[in-house]
Design a protein around this motif. Structure first.
Motif, PDB file in Angstrom:
ATOM      1  N   GLY A   8     -75.620  70.347-100.060  1.00 29.30           N
ATOM      2  CA  GLY A   8     -75.358  69.624-101.292  1.00 29.30           C
ATOM      3  C   GLY A   8     -76.621  69.427-102.103  1.00 29.30           C
TER       4      GLY A   8
ATOM      5  N   GLY B 248     -76.216  59.264-101.785  1.00 32.59           N
ATOM      6  CA  GLY B 248     -75.068  58.710-101.077  1.00 32.59           C
ATOM      7  C   GLY B 248     -74.602  59.509 -99.881  1.00 32.59           C
ATOM      8  N   ALA B 249     -75.399  60.459 -99.423  1.00 35.08           N
ATOM      9  CA  ALA B 249     -75.038  61.266 -98.256  1.00 35.08           C
ATOM     10  C   ALA B 249     -76.071  61.032 -97.146  1.00 35.08           C
ATOM     11  CB  ALA B 249     -74.978  62.747 -98.630  1.00 35.08           C
ATOM     12  N   SER B 250     -75.890  61.709 -96.028  1.00 34.36           N
ATOM     13  CA  SER B 250     -76.799  61.556 -94.897  1.00 34.36           C
ATOM     14  C   SER B 250     -77.898  62.609 -94.948  1.00 34.36           C
ATOM     15  CB  SER B 250     -76.032  61.695 -93.578  1.00 34.36           C
ATOM     16  OG  SER B 250     -75.062  60.674 -93.457  1.00 34.36           O
TER      17      SER B 250
ATOM     18  N   ASP C  82     -70.343  67.771-107.305  1.00 33.22           N
ATOM     19  CA  ASP C  82     -69.908  67.435-105.950  1.00 33.22           C
ATOM     20  C   ASP C  82     -69.450  65.978-105.982  1.00 33.22           C
ATOM     21  OD1 ASP C  82     -69.701  66.667-103.244  1.00 33.22           O
ATOM     22  OD2 ASP C  82     -71.185  68.163-102.645  1.00 33.22           O
ATOM     23  N   LYS C  83     -68.156  65.750-105.798  1.00 33.07           N
ATOM     24  CA  LYS C  83     -67.603  64.398-105.914  1.00 33.07           C
ATOM     25  C   LYS C  83     -68.095  63.467-104.821  1.00 33.07           C
ATOM     26  CE  LYS C  83     -63.495  65.964-108.382  1.00 33.07           C
ATOM     27  NZ  LYS C  83     -62.010  66.073-108.389  1.00 33.07           N
ATOM     28  N   ASP C  84     -68.672  64.026-103.756  1.00 33.25           N
ATOM     29  CA  ASP C  84     -69.179  63.187-102.666  1.00 33.25           C
ATOM     30  C   ASP C  84     -70.629  62.765-102.875  1.00 33.25           C
ATOM     31  OD1 ASP C  84     -66.776  63.269-101.253  1.00 33.25           O
ATOM     32  OD2 ASP C  84     -67.317  65.165-100.284  1.00 33.25           O
ATOM     33  N   LEU C  85     -71.254  63.259-103.948  1.00 35.18           N
ATOM     34  CA  LEU C  85     -72.640  62.920-104.240  1.00 35.18           C
ATOM     35  C   LEU C  85     -72.739  62.154-105.551  1.00 35.18           C
ATOM     36  CD1 LEU C  85     -74.457  66.264-103.310  1.00 35.18           C
ATOM     37  CD2 LEU C  85     -74.136  64.238-101.878  1.00 35.18           C
ATOM     38  N   SER C  86     -73.641  61.193-105.600  1.00 34.34           N
ATOM     39  CA  SER C  86     -73.809  60.359-106.795  1.00 34.34           C
ATOM     40  C   SER C  86     -75.014  60.844-107.597  1.00 34.34           C
ATOM     41  CB  SER C  86     -73.992  58.894-106.385  1.00 34.34           C
ATOM     42  OG  SER C  86     -72.881  58.429-105.652  1.00 34.34           O
TER      43      SER C  86
ATOM     44  N   ARG D 206     -70.639  73.393 -98.493  1.00 31.39           N
ATOM     45  CA  ARG D 206     -71.527  72.258 -98.179  1.00 31.39           C
ATOM     46  C   ARG D 206     -71.228  71.774 -96.774  1.00 31.39           C
ATOM     47  NH1 ARG D 206     -72.076  66.621 -98.638  1.00 31.39           N
ATOM     48  NH2 ARG D 206     -70.076  66.241 -99.616  1.00 31.39           N
TER      49      ARG D 206
END
Length: 209
Positions: A7, A30-32, A159-163, A208
């Protein structure tokens, strides 16, 4: 050698017992984080730091030899830099007989001296998210044309999982004007030698992780 995408602009390159992690600022999005103790931590821009203990942190121009990997770092004007400023770094990794370049958030017009320093490129990893933060399709096309790689891997798209600080273009929109056919995404790119490259340059979309 294996290349994986996590990502944003974060790429993991594994070769023998060495692991290179590029632009692991995922926690701020907002991810690891993916960097582990003993990894080679590479940063093309910014000042984010790993929480683990990498073998080495490389974020400045120069030439490095780490774990049988030759690394060349070339200063470059960032996408948002003023004309004379150079706050970004282009990285070239020579791994066995394969040459991988990570462009980062660079200004699209590269100097002849930069291209000569980088030389031959087999795999080009280039961001395509647009909206003032990084390269758009036109800028990415300029960089691709300048480097003439055999494989292109796009990064830093929606990527909707990332801010993201700035919304990024969807992948399909970002690459629709690139001179490549859209193919099904794969979990990783595996390369054993230069003989693995296609005769006609192609784009590889990585899932990703």
């Amino acid at each position: 050698m294996e290349i994986q995408f996590y990502g944003a602009n974060c790429i993991r390159i594994a070769y023998k017992k060495a692991v290179v992690v590029i632009d692991d600022n995922l926690e701020s999005l907002g991810a690891s984080a993916v960097t582990k103790d003993g990894d080679i931590f590479v940063r093309t821009h910014g000042d984010f730091k790993p929480k683990k203990a990498p073998k080495i942190i490389i974020d400045r121009p120069g030439e490095y030899e780490v774990s049988d990997i030759s690394i060349k770092a070339i200063e470059a004007r960032a996408h948002m830099d003023e004309p004379k400023k150079k706050s970004a770094t282009i990285f070239k990794f020579d791994i066995a007989d394969i040459r991988v370049v990570v462009a980062g958030h660079i200004f699209a017009d590269l100097a002849e001296s930069q291209l000569e320093t980088i030389g031959t490129v087999d795999v080009l990893i280039v961001p395509v998210g647009n909206h003032g933060y990084t390269l758009d399709a036109i800028g990415a096309s300029k960089v691709i044309k300048a480097f003439e790689p055999k494989i292109v891997i796009p990064t830093h798209y929606e990527d909707k999982d990332l801010s993201y600080e700035v919304p990024q273009s969807a992948l399909a929109d970002a690459i629709k004007d690139l001179p490549f056919e859209m193919k099904e995404a794969v979990p990783k790119l595996k390369l054993k030698s230069s003989s693995d490259f296609p005769e006609i340059p192609e784009i590889v979309i990585l899932e990703r992780q």
